[in-house]
Motif scaffolding. Structure first.
Motif, PDB file in Angstrom:
ATOM      1  N   ALA A   1      39.473  27.959  49.462  1.00 46.67           N
ATOM      2  CA  ALA A   1      40.151  26.814  48.838  1.00 46.67           C
ATOM      3  C   ALA A   1      40.064  26.861  47.316  1.00 46.67           C
ATOM      4  O   ALA A   1      40.939  26.349  46.619  1.00 46.67           O
ATOM      5  CB  ALA A   1      39.549  25.512  49.356  1.00 46.67           C
ATOM      6  N   ASN A   2      39.004  27.486  46.797  1.00 46.77           N
ATOM      7  CA  ASN A   2      38.793  27.529  45.345  1.00 46.77           C
ATOM      8  C   ASN A   2      38.967  28.928  44.775  1.00 46.77           C
ATOM      9  O   ASN A   2      38.494  29.222  43.675  1.00 46.77           O
ATOM     10  CB  ASN A   2      37.383  27.018  45.007  1.00 46.77           C
ATOM     11  N   ILE A   3      39.658  29.792  45.497  1.00 46.60           N
ATOM     12  CA  ILE A   3      39.704  31.199  45.118  1.00 46.60           C
ATOM     13  C   ILE A   3      40.428  31.441  43.799  1.00 46.60           C
ATOM     14  O   ILE A   3      40.170  32.421  43.106  1.00 46.60           O
ATOM     15  CB  ILE A   3      40.335  32.034  46.255  1.00 46.60           C
ATOM     16  N   SER A   4      41.306  30.525  43.405  1.00 46.77           N
ATOM     17  CA  SER A   4      42.033  30.708  42.147  1.00 46.77           C
ATOM     18  C   SER A   4      41.131  30.570  40.930  1.00 46.77           C
ATOM     19  O   SER A   4      41.463  31.065  39.849  1.00 46.77           O
ATOM     20  CB  SER A   4      43.185  29.705  42.038  1.00 46.77           C
ATOM     21  N   SER A   5      39.992  29.907  41.084  1.00 46.66           N
ATOM     22  CA  SER A   5      39.058  29.767  39.959  1.00 46.66           C
ATOM     23  C   SER A   5      37.776  30.560  40.156  1.00 46.66           C
ATOM     24  O   SER A   5      37.112  30.920  39.179  1.00 46.66           O
ATOM     25  CB  SER A   5      38.704  28.292  39.733  1.00 46.66           C
ATOM     26  N   THR A   6      37.429  30.857  41.401  1.00 41.53           N
ATOM     27  CA  THR A   6      36.186  31.598  41.648  1.00 41.53           C
ATOM     28  C   THR A   6      36.428  33.084  41.894  1.00 41.53           C
ATOM     29  O   THR A   6      35.543  33.903  41.671  1.00 41.53           O
ATOM     30  CB  THR A   6      35.441  31.027  42.860  1.00 41.53           C
ATOM     31  N   GLY A   7      37.621  33.448  42.367  1.00 46.75           N
ATOM     32  CA  GLY A   7      37.898  34.842  42.665  1.00 46.75           C
ATOM     33  C   GLY A   7      37.200  35.300  43.921  1.00 46.75           C
ATOM     34  O   GLY A   7      36.668  34.509  44.691  1.00 46.75           O
ATOM     35  N   TYR A   8      37.188  36.605  44.129  1.00 49.92           N
ATOM     36  CA  TYR A   8      36.526  37.175  45.299  1.00 49.92           C
ATOM     37  C   TYR A   8      35.875  38.493  44.917  1.00 49.92           C
ATOM     38  O   TYR A   8      36.164  39.074  43.865  1.00 49.92           O
ATOM     39  CB  TYR A   8      37.531  37.390  46.436  1.00 49.92           C
ATOM     40  N   GLY A   9      34.984  38.955  45.783  1.00 48.19           N
ATOM     41  CA  GLY A   9      34.293  40.209  45.525  1.00 48.19           C
ATOM     42  C   GLY A   9      33.508  40.168  44.229  1.00 48.19           C
ATOM     43  O   GLY A   9      32.905  39.156  43.870  1.00 48.19           O
ATOM     44  N   MET A  10      33.549  41.263  43.484  1.00 46.95           N
ATOM     45  CA  MET A  10      32.773  41.346  42.240  1.00 46.95           C
ATOM     46  C   MET A  10      33.280  40.357  41.195  1.00 46.95           C
ATOM     47  O   MET A  10      32.532  39.922  40.315  1.00 46.95           O
ATOM     48  CB  MET A  10      32.810  42.768  41.673  1.00 46.95           C
TER      49      MET A  10
ATOM     50  N   HIS B   1      30.837  38.063  38.600  1.00 52.36           N
ATOM     51  CA  HIS B   1      30.707  38.512  37.217  1.00 52.36           C
ATOM     52  C   HIS B   1      31.894  38.042  36.389  1.00 52.36           C
ATOM     53  O   HIS B   1      32.981  37.789  36.919  1.00 52.36           O
ATOM     54  CB  HIS B   1      30.611  40.042  37.150  1.00 52.36           C
ATOM     55  N   THR B   2      31.680  37.956  35.073  1.00 55.52           N
ATOM     56  CA  THR B   2      32.737  37.582  34.130  1.00 55.52           C
ATOM     57  C   THR B   2      33.182  38.772  33.293  1.00 55.52           C
ATOM     58  O   THR B   2      34.352  38.909  32.973  1.00 55.52           O
ATOM     59  CB  THR B   2      32.251  36.458  33.193  1.00 55.52           C
ATOM     60  N   PHE B   3      32.238  39.642  32.945  1.00 59.61           N
ATOM     61  CA  PHE B   3      32.510  40.763  32.046  1.00 59.61           C
ATOM     62  C   PHE B   3      32.617  42.060  32.847  1.00 59.61           C
ATOM     63  O   PHE B   3      31.790  42.333  33.722  1.00 59.61           O
ATOM     64  CB  PHE B   3      31.397  40.890  31.007  1.00 59.61           C
ATOM     65  N   PHE B   4      33.623  42.874  32.475  1.00 61.83           N
ATOM     66  CA  PHE B   4      33.860  44.126  33.184  1.00 61.83           C
ATOM     67  C   PHE B   4      34.183  45.234  32.184  1.00 61.83           C
ATOM     68  O   PHE B   4      34.561  44.976  31.044  1.00 61.83           O
ATOM     69  CB  PHE B   4      35.020  43.965  34.181  1.00 61.83           C
ATOM     70  N   ARG B   5      34.038  46.475  32.633  1.00 61.01           N
ATOM     71  CA  ARG B   5      34.381  47.648  31.834  1.00 61.01           C
ATOM     72  C   ARG B   5      35.153  48.615  32.724  1.00 61.01           C
ATOM     73  O   ARG B   5      35.206  48.440  33.946  1.00 61.01           O
ATOM     74  CB  ARG B   5      33.116  48.328  31.296  1.00 61.01           C
ATOM     75  N   VAL B   6      35.729  49.628  32.122  1.00 64.24           N
ATOM     76  CA  VAL B   6      36.483  50.635  32.865  1.00 64.24           C
ATOM     77  C   VAL B   6      35.755  51.966  32.770  1.00 64.24           C
ATOM     78  O   VAL B   6      35.369  52.391  31.679  1.00 64.24           O
ATOM     79  CB  VAL B   6      37.916  50.775  32.316  1.00 64.24           C
ATOM     80  N   GLU B   7      35.553  52.584  33.915  1.00 66.27           N
ATOM     81  CA  GLU B   7      34.889  53.880  33.956  1.00 66.27           C
ATOM     82  C   GLU B   7      35.560  54.745  35.011  1.00 66.27           C
ATOM     83  O   GLU B   7      35.651  54.354  36.173  1.00 66.27           O
ATOM     84  CB  GLU B   7      33.399  53.712  34.282  1.00 66.27           C
TER      85      GLU B   7
END
Length: 399
Positions: free
Chosen positions: A143-152, A156-162
């Motif tokens: 129900a709250n997936i638009s603000s909480t997301g799913y999985g990682m 988490h809020t911060f991400f990088r590309v590797e």
């Protein structure tokens, strides 16, 4: 009493939550159930399997129910992605999810006392089971997936590309928005643009240009953290990864969250292939920015491209066209915000605010604080918010 043989079969039927079967704990559980379901239990092998299961569990938590709860809420299965994309699952799929959540709840309630006593009377490690409302919690997550997301993205809020993959930054380095002082007009523009992104009103790609140490990167990271509970995430992309932006955007396009693609300290040489990759992404590419992503970049160069006098006297037939192309990249950002080095009064205002924030303002007279701050700025080759923070941090520890 738990029917271990039936539980083992039910665990094997997990389909929507099939990824959980690859969890080390569930794999250890399957092996353990194999041992305890034997007509003639091999006590040594069963003890080994039990201990391996307990080791995996107790390393994370003493509560089996909590372990299963986390696994379910983290799981990035196709059902969750359907809901996130706004699709309506069919009746059969909904029934499958309901049934599988019941199986997982049964696993979560597995008693260490009953299981260990089936193997040997005493001496085996124990765990606890807490009250669990897995179906209700899972429904709440959807129900709250638009603000909480799913999985990682839910954790988490911060991400990088590797290597082309988006990975979480488990210990991000950022300052809260409330700890940034000065540049209130510039910061307000960034906040308003970010709010437009979060609210789905259409936000501009943004270039923050200015002197080193003025807080460009710090502001972007602080704003991302400030709006994380409203569904905002930030993905840092290095300059040599710019060609991957279209693929990253494709991956994020169906995600219900909003994303800042953050490029720090951006600049190019005239013949840099990454220049063309970013230019195409910002405008004109068939795979340009999606509705849920914007690009925020920082640079110390107004036009982003290193330009030499020789570039103006080159042997190309249409030199002016080439110069216009190198300058056009910055123009493709919808919003450009300039962070200039602060003047003396602004610099000292930042020092005063930081000294109060760090609790050392009362240790010095304002005259002494300002005198020392100015002397520090001279040694550091100029005034900036970074210089002010370094000065106050050193005062805090008595240096």
């Amino acid at each position: 009493m738990t029917d271990y043989r039936t539980l083992k079969i039910k665990t094997g039927t997990l389909t929507v939550f099939g990824g959980i079967k690859r969890d080390p704990l569930i794999r250890a559980l399957t092996d353990l159930l194999d041992r305890v379901c034997e007509d003639d239990i091999d006590t040594y092998a069963a003890v080994e399997a039990y201990s391996r299961f307990a080791e995996i569990l107790l390393e994370q938590t003493e509560d089996l129910s909590e372990y299963i709860r986390r696994a379910v809420l983290r799981d990035e299965n196709f059902y969750v992605k359907k809901i996130a994309a706004g699709e309506e699952p069919g009746k059969e799929l909904n029934e499958t999810v309901k049934r599988e959540l019941a199986v997982l709840s049964e696993i979560a309630s597995l008693s260490s006392k009953a299981l260990s006593e089936k193997i040997m009377p005493s001496g085996l490690p124990q765990w606890r089971n807490s009250r669990l409302k897995l179906t209700e919690e899972f429904s709440g997550k959807l129900a709250n997936i638009s603000s909480t997301g799913y999985g990682m993205y839910a954790e988490h809020t911060f991400f990088r590309v590797e290597d082309g993959n988006i990975l979480p930054v488990t210990h991000p380095d950022y300052q809260p928005l409330s700890m940034l002082f000065g540049y209130s007009r510039e910061r307000e523009l960034i906040v308003r643009n970010t709010e437009a992104l979060v609210e789905g009103r259409g936000a501009s790609n943004m270039l923050l240009y200015g002197d080193m140490g003025t807080g460009k990167s710090s502001t972007i990271k602080a704003v991302a953290a400030e709006y994380s509970d409203r569904g905002l995430r930030i993905v840092e992309i290095k300059k040599n990864q710019l060609y991957q932006i279209p693929d990253i955007m494709e991956e994020l396009a169906s995600n219900p969250l909003r994303f800042i693609l953050f490029i720090d300290d951006l600049s190019f040489s005239g013949n840099d292939d990454n220049f063309s990759a970013l230019k195409a992404t910002l405008e004109g590419s068939i795979s340009g920015c999606g509705d849920n992503t914007v690009i925020y970049a920082t640079s110390n160069r107004r036009h982003l491209v290193k330009e030499n006098f020789s570039d103006r006297d080159g042997d190309e037939l249409h030199v002016n066209d080439t110069l216009q192309e190198t300058m056009s990249l910055a123009a493709r950002f919808g919003l450009t915000i300039t962070f200039q080095k602060p003047g003396k009064d602004d610099y000292l205002d930042i020092v005063r605010a930081l000294a109060e924030e760090y609790g050392i303002a009362g240790d010095y007279t304002e005259e002494e604080l300002f005198r020392r701050a100015e002397a520090f700025a001279i040694r550091k080759n100029g005034r900036s918010p970074r210089t002010a923070r370094q000065f106050v941090e050193l005062l805090k520890i008595g240096i």
